[in-house]
Design an enzyme around this catalytic site. Structure first.
Site, PDB file in Angstrom:
ATOM      1  NE  ARG A   1       2.228  11.567 -13.676  1.00  0.00           N
ATOM      2  CZ  ARG A   1       0.950  11.428 -13.911  1.00  0.00           C
ATOM      3  NH1 ARG A   1       0.546  10.564 -14.806  1.00  0.00           N
ATOM      4  NH2 ARG A   1       0.050  12.135 -13.270  1.00  0.00           N
TER       5      ARG A   1
ATOM      6  CE  LYS B   1      -5.385  -3.016   0.484  1.00  0.00           C
ATOM      7  NZ  LYS B   1      -6.194  -2.509   1.609  1.00  0.00           N
TER       8      LYS B   1
ATOM      9  CG  HIS C   1       0.090  -2.859   6.378  1.00  0.00           C
ATOM     10  ND1 HIS C   1      -1.074  -2.779   5.664  1.00  0.00           N
ATOM     11  CD2 HIS C   1      -0.199  -2.344   7.594  1.00  0.00           C
ATOM     12  CE1 HIS C   1      -2.013  -2.229   6.414  1.00  0.00           C
ATOM     13  NE2 HIS C   1      -1.515  -1.959   7.596  1.00  0.00           N
TER      14      HIS C   1
ATOM     15  CD  GLU D   1      -9.322   0.803   9.737  1.00  0.00           C
ATOM     16  OE1 GLU D   1      -8.209   1.323   9.593  1.00  0.00           O
ATOM     17  OE2 GLU D   1     -10.074   0.538   8.785  1.00  0.00           O
TER      18      GLU D   1
ATOM     19  CG  HIS E   1      -5.089  -6.080   5.809  1.00  0.00           C
ATOM     20  ND1 HIS E   1      -3.924  -6.192   5.107  1.00  0.00           N
ATOM     21  CD2 HIS E   1      -5.512  -4.803   5.613  1.00  0.00           C
ATOM     22  CE1 HIS E   1      -3.658  -5.034   4.501  1.00  0.00           C
ATOM     23  NE2 HIS E   1      -4.608  -4.184   4.792  1.00  0.00           N
TER      24      HIS E   1
END
Ligand code: BG6
Length: 482
Positions: A51, A148, A178, A216, A240
């Protein structure tokens, strides 16, 4: 070892959301790498669309800065950038306004593959699909790539599938996860289906349990507004981790054709047992000296969204009935470590007596970092003493096995090239996504109804204590996260 590069056919790839985080961090760096490796033919073109009104030169500056920031030390030499930027165009498009669409339509070529990558928020998926249809941009050789989150529950995923189906056939829709593009995730299929060794043992008779961990160290960072509406269940498990579970549990497909693989994955999802509230543990990370707590980061002091989840999952089919799959994922944990551990059962009888205890064989597939595989086996401890046993690791690191100079491509490199090649094997089919939501929704409803707040866990830990109990009650332990 140098990877083989086969150029793809000429294409026009439009990246909607081209100035956004994902495009700058992953998509454009992936395209640049494929260009530098020689995979893009001279006629290939990438068109950024967003945009923000930008000139072509201004867009190039944005992307050059992103390469500097996000591509590591092994980035292609800066000298290659000029060639890539020659193919990189920019169009200002507002999905809800006409003029940008007409401009975009005027730039598309008729005789090449067209791909439109929706790297935008989910509220724009529908307007983009409609815009492409309305302004006549859809040719038979057109594909769309949808990021997603693909819906927020079964109802929204179904509605989105229906909207997309108004303008595209299923073979034109590439729903991206991914994780399926990660080399090590594809290796799960190679390990299982290119070796005879594991298949005879790959069932409830010989496998005691499976652990799937995606840990993580990062927190939710600047994505708090999205994440607080999703939580670990929607953000990681429904997509995932579900894909990892499917690749471990599925039957051998009859070929590597897209529908052969996706049919087998779908059967696994259908066979998943409902998960009782007692088989789910959720948590939220607290604060430490240098980092804010989850609730502070998402700016919602009463948030009941989980940043950690552990579940015990059963699969009701002949292969897996009786073998639990333990899944866990969370943010702000001790280490970044994703792995799948297949723990085999004990041998039925020890001929070495009580003082030679064994440990069960375990196959660990490390997805990231330090990608590789370890198989724990028992050997005799050296020495003249009795027959004492010891467990050792048959350890294989992909970097060592394949050569240190072998660049493991980012998932997006592989997946975008698959889109151009027209190969849907590593993308999710509409029915697969809906089945995954159909399994997920009642689990989420289970805690929504109880209005329970997830307990807080210490940042840098391995998650809430209750997760230890979840697996401990079955007489098993989580593998250490390190
Ligand atoms: C994304 C999630 O899909 O995957 C993120 O939205 C998560 O929350 C990320 O951090 C993990 O991906 P990777 O490739 O870093 O393991």
């Amino acid at each position: 070892m140098v990877a083989r590069v086969i150029p793809v056919e000429p294409f026009d790839l439009v990246v909607f959301g081209a100035t956004g985080d994902l495009a700058r961090r992953k998509i454009l760096p992936a395209l640049y790498r494929r260009f530098a490796e020689g995979q893009m033919p001279p006629e290939a073109r990438v068109i950024g669309a967003a945009r923000t009104p930008l000139t072509r030169a201004e867009f190039h500056a944005v992307i050059a800065a992103a390469f500097d920031e996000f591509m590591g030390a092994d980035a292609p030499p800066p000298a290659d950038r000029a060639g890539f930027f020659e193919r990189l165009d920019y169009v200002t498009v507002d999905a809800r306004r006409e003029d940008g669409w007409l401009d975009l339509a005027a730039r598309m070529r008729d005789d090449v593959v067209r791909a439109f990558y929706f790297s935008v928020g989910p509220s724009l998926f529908g307007p983009l699909a409609t815009g492409l249809g309305r302004f006549g941009l859809v040719t038979p050789d057109t594909r769309i790539v949808v990021e997603k989150p693909f819906g927020n529950d079964l109802g929204t995923a179904r509605a989105l599938n229906q909207t997309l189906a108004e303008h595209f056939t299923e073979t034109q829709i590439y729903r991206i996860d991914h994780y399926l593009g990660k080399e090590t995730v594809q290796n799960l299929m190679a390990v299982r289906f290119a070796n005879i060794l594991f298949e005879p043992l790959w069932n409830a008779r010989f496998v005691d349990h499976v652990q799937i961990t995606v840990a993580e160290t990062v927190g939710v960072g600047g994505r708090g507004a999205y994440y607080d509406t999703a939580g670990a269940m929607r953000d990681m498990v429904q997509n995932h981790m579900m894909q990892l579970l499917c690749l471990i549990a599925m039957e051998p497909p009859y070929s590597f054709q897209p529908d052969a693989v996706r049919d087998e994955k779908l059967k696994v999802i259908h066979a998943l047992d409902p998960v009782a509230p007692g088989d789910v543990v959720r948590g939220q990370y607290g604060a430490d000296a240098s980092r804010p707590a989850y609730r502070t980061e998402v700016e919602n002091a009463r948030s009941t969204t989980e940043s950690y989840i552990a579940l015990k999952v059963g699969i009701s089919n002949w292969r897996w009935k009786g073998t639990p799959f333990y899944l866990r994922t969370g943010k702000r944990l001790r280490a970044r470590a994703s792995e799948i551990a297949v723990a085999f059962r004990d041998p039925p009888h020890s001929i070495f007596g009580e003082d030679a205890p064994w440990k069960a064989n375990t196959l660990v597939i490390r997805l990231q970092p330090d990608e590789g595989m370890t198989l724990k086996v028992m050997i005799k401890e050296p020495g003249p003493g009795g027959m004492r046993l010891k467990d050792v690791a048959l350890d294989m690191s992909f970097a060592e096995a394949l050569g240190d100079d072998m660049h493991i491509p980012d998932a997006y490199e592989r997946l975008i090239m698959d889109v151009i090649r027209g190969n849907q094997t590593l993308f999710m089919r509409g029915d697969e996504v809906e089945a995954a939501w159909a399994w997920t929704d009642p689990i989420i409803a289970g805690w929504q109804n109880s209005a329970e707040t997830p307990p807080s866990y210490e940042p840098g830990s391995s998650g809430p204590d209750a997760a230890l109990t979840l697996i401990g009650m079955d007489g098993r332990n989580w593998r250490e996260i390190r």
